[in-house]
Design a protein around this motif. Structure first.
Motif, PDB file in Angstrom:
ATOM      1  N   ARG A 134      -1.168   9.868  -2.710  1.00  0.00           N
ATOM      2  CA  ARG A 134      -2.188   8.828  -2.823  1.00  0.00           C
ATOM      3  C   ARG A 134      -2.125   7.996  -1.553  1.00  0.00           C
ATOM      4  NH1 ARG A 134      -3.379   3.830  -5.510  1.00  0.00           N
ATOM      5  NH2 ARG A 134      -1.217   3.525  -6.111  1.00  0.00           N
ATOM      6  N   MET A 135      -3.243   7.948  -0.847  1.00  0.00           N
ATOM      7  CA  MET A 135      -3.334   7.294   0.453  1.00  0.00           C
ATOM      8  C   MET A 135      -4.398   6.202   0.400  1.00  0.00           C
ATOM      9  SD  MET A 135      -1.403   9.653   2.043  1.00  0.00           S
ATOM     10  CE  MET A 135      -1.647   9.424   3.784  1.00  0.00           C
ATOM     11  N   ILE A 136      -4.332   5.286   1.364  1.00  0.00           N
ATOM     12  CA  ILE A 136      -5.433   4.349   1.582  1.00  0.00           C
ATOM     13  C   ILE A 136      -5.745   4.349   3.075  1.00  0.00           C
ATOM     14  CG2 ILE A 136      -5.058   2.857  -0.418  1.00  0.00           C
ATOM     15  CD1 ILE A 136      -3.662   0.868   1.463  1.00  0.00           C
ATOM     16  N   ALA A 137      -7.014   4.128   3.387  1.00  0.00           N
ATOM     17  CA  ALA A 137      -7.454   4.029   4.778  1.00  0.00           C
ATOM     18  C   ALA A 137      -8.060   2.646   4.963  1.00  0.00           C
ATOM     19  CB  ALA A 137      -8.474   5.114   5.101  1.00  0.00           C
ATOM     20  N   ASN A 138      -7.389   1.811   5.715  1.00  0.00           N
ATOM     21  CA  ASN A 138      -7.851   0.437   5.955  1.00  0.00           C
ATOM     22  C   ASN A 138      -8.168  -0.310   4.664  1.00  0.00           C
ATOM     23  OD1 ASN A 138      -7.557   0.326   8.715  1.00  0.00           O
ATOM     24  ND2 ASN A 138      -9.571   1.201   9.090  1.00  0.00           N
ATOM     25  N   GLY A 139      -7.291  -0.213   3.698  1.00  0.00           N
ATOM     26  CA  GLY A 139      -7.447  -0.945   2.457  1.00  0.00           C
ATOM     27  C   GLY A 139      -8.536  -0.432   1.539  1.00  0.00           C
ATOM     28  N   SER A 140      -9.015   0.782   1.791  1.00  0.00           N
ATOM     29  CA  SER A 140     -10.094   1.353   0.980  1.00  0.00           C
ATOM     30  C   SER A 140      -9.615   1.714  -0.421  1.00  0.00           C
ATOM     31  CB  SER A 140     -10.620   2.623   1.660  1.00  0.00           C
ATOM     32  OG  SER A 140      -9.626   3.641   1.596  1.00  0.00           O
ATOM     33  N   THR A 141     -10.543   2.205  -1.215  1.00  0.00           N
ATOM     34  CA  THR A 141     -10.206   2.763  -2.513  1.00  0.00           C
ATOM     35  C   THR A 141      -9.172   3.859  -2.304  1.00  0.00           C
ATOM     36  OG1 THR A 141     -12.475   2.369  -3.211  1.00  0.00           O
ATOM     37  CG2 THR A 141     -11.194   3.931  -4.525  1.00  0.00           C
ATOM     38  N   PRO A 142      -8.174   3.970  -3.159  1.00  0.00           N
ATOM     39  CA  PRO A 142      -7.168   5.020  -2.966  1.00  0.00           C
ATOM     40  C   PRO A 142      -7.795   6.414  -2.884  1.00  0.00           C
ATOM     41  CG  PRO A 142      -6.429   3.467  -4.609  1.00  0.00           C
ATOM     42  CD  PRO A 142      -7.857   3.119  -4.288  1.00  0.00           C
ATOM     43  N   ILE A 143      -7.243   7.205  -2.004  1.00  0.00           N
ATOM     44  CA  ILE A 143      -7.705   8.561  -1.726  1.00  0.00           C
ATOM     45  C   ILE A 143      -6.580   9.500  -2.131  1.00  0.00           C
ATOM     46  CG2 ILE A 143      -8.419  10.136   0.104  1.00  0.00           C
ATOM     47  CD1 ILE A 143      -8.965   7.407   1.732  1.00  0.00           C
ATOM     48  N   LEU A 144      -6.899  10.527  -2.883  1.00  0.00           N
ATOM     49  CA  LEU A 144      -5.886  11.476  -3.305  1.00  0.00           C
ATOM     50  C   LEU A 144      -5.952  12.701  -2.406  1.00  0.00           C
ATOM     51  CD1 LEU A 144      -3.712  11.656  -5.484  1.00  0.00           C
ATOM     52  CD2 LEU A 144      -5.328  12.973  -6.853  1.00  0.00           C
ATOM     53  N   ALA A 145      -4.872  12.963  -1.683  1.00  0.00           N
ATOM     54  CA  ALA A 145      -4.783  14.149  -0.828  1.00  0.00           C
ATOM     55  C   ALA A 145      -4.008  15.211  -1.593  1.00  0.00           C
ATOM     56  CB  ALA A 145      -4.088  13.813   0.484  1.00  0.00           C
ATOM     57  N   GLN A 146      -4.687  16.295  -1.915  1.00  0.00           N
ATOM     58  CA  GLN A 146      -4.037  17.412  -2.596  1.00  0.00           C
ATOM     59  C   GLN A 146      -3.301  18.244  -1.548  1.00  0.00           C
ATOM     60  OE1 GLN A 146      -4.160  17.833  -5.918  1.00  0.00           O
ATOM     61  NE2 GLN A 146      -5.481  16.060  -6.144  1.00  0.00           N
ATOM     62  N   ARG A 147      -2.146  18.775  -1.922  1.00  0.00           N
ATOM     63  CA  ARG A 147      -1.401  19.580  -0.966  1.00  0.00           C
ATOM     64  C   ARG A 147      -1.082  20.939  -1.563  1.00  0.00           C
ATOM     65  NH1 ARG A 147       4.172  19.776  -1.173  1.00  0.00           N
ATOM     66  NH2 ARG A 147       5.020  18.869  -3.059  1.00  0.00           N
TER      67      ARG A 147
END
Length: 173
Positions: A143-156
């Motif tokens: 679970r990542m954020i980019a500049n305080g954005s909505t959390p982004i889920l990066a699947q691996r």
């Protein structure tokens, strides 16, 4: 069109663009031409699908979906290099978190950050600081954020060619 992941073997000394165009043409059922914006972001000439592309020594990765989606993909097979350069792309907090977890190799963080960057490059000025790891899920998703954005889920995913694959798919904002 649901997001579609296509992974193909790479031939390092050949231009991957014809292989990518053929694979996307097969998927869409019509001939397509790949082009790039000034920023380097790929797009399909005359087609509205979103596309993200990555390639490493062993693999070509294509992630495509509806135009309304921000997509990102990264494929990497340089496990040793990611471990050596960990402090260059990970914040001190991320370094502590990954060391505490113990089983998550730095290459997974690198590919996740790169996939997020490709999806949200218009919002990111400093790769290592603007994209931050917030949580590692039990299934290994990041679970990542980019500049305080909505959390982004990066699947691996670990591909059979021993490359790390990270994908991101979010509605464009």
């Amino acid at each position: 069109m649901e997001p579609k992941l296509i992974l193909l073997p790479n031939r390092p000394n050949l231009d991957p663009h014809p292989v990518i165009e053929q694979a996307v043409s097969r998927e869409l059922g019509k001939s397509v031409t790949l082009a790039h914006e000034k920023s380097g972001k790929p797009y399909l000439v005359g087609h509205s699908a979103s596309i993200s592309i990555s390639h490493c020594h062993s693999t070509i990765g294509i992630y495509m979906g509806e135009h309304s989606l921000a997509l990102g993909i990264d494929v990497e097979d340089k496990w040793d290099q990611a471990a050596r350069t960990f402090s260059r792309f990970a914040t001190p907090k991320e370094q502590v978190l990954l060391n505490k977890i113990g089983w998550l190799h730095p290459l997974w963080l690198w590919t996740a950050k790169e996939a997020v960057y490709k999806a949200y490059s218009d919002r990111i000025t400093h790769f290592s600081k603007d994209i931050q790891l917030v949580e590692v899920k039990k299934d290994g998703a990041l679970r990542m954020i980019a500049n305080g954005s909505t959390p982004i889920l990066a699947q691996r995913r670990l591909h059979e060619w021993r490359c790390a694959v990270a994908i991101v798919s979010m509605p464009k904002q």
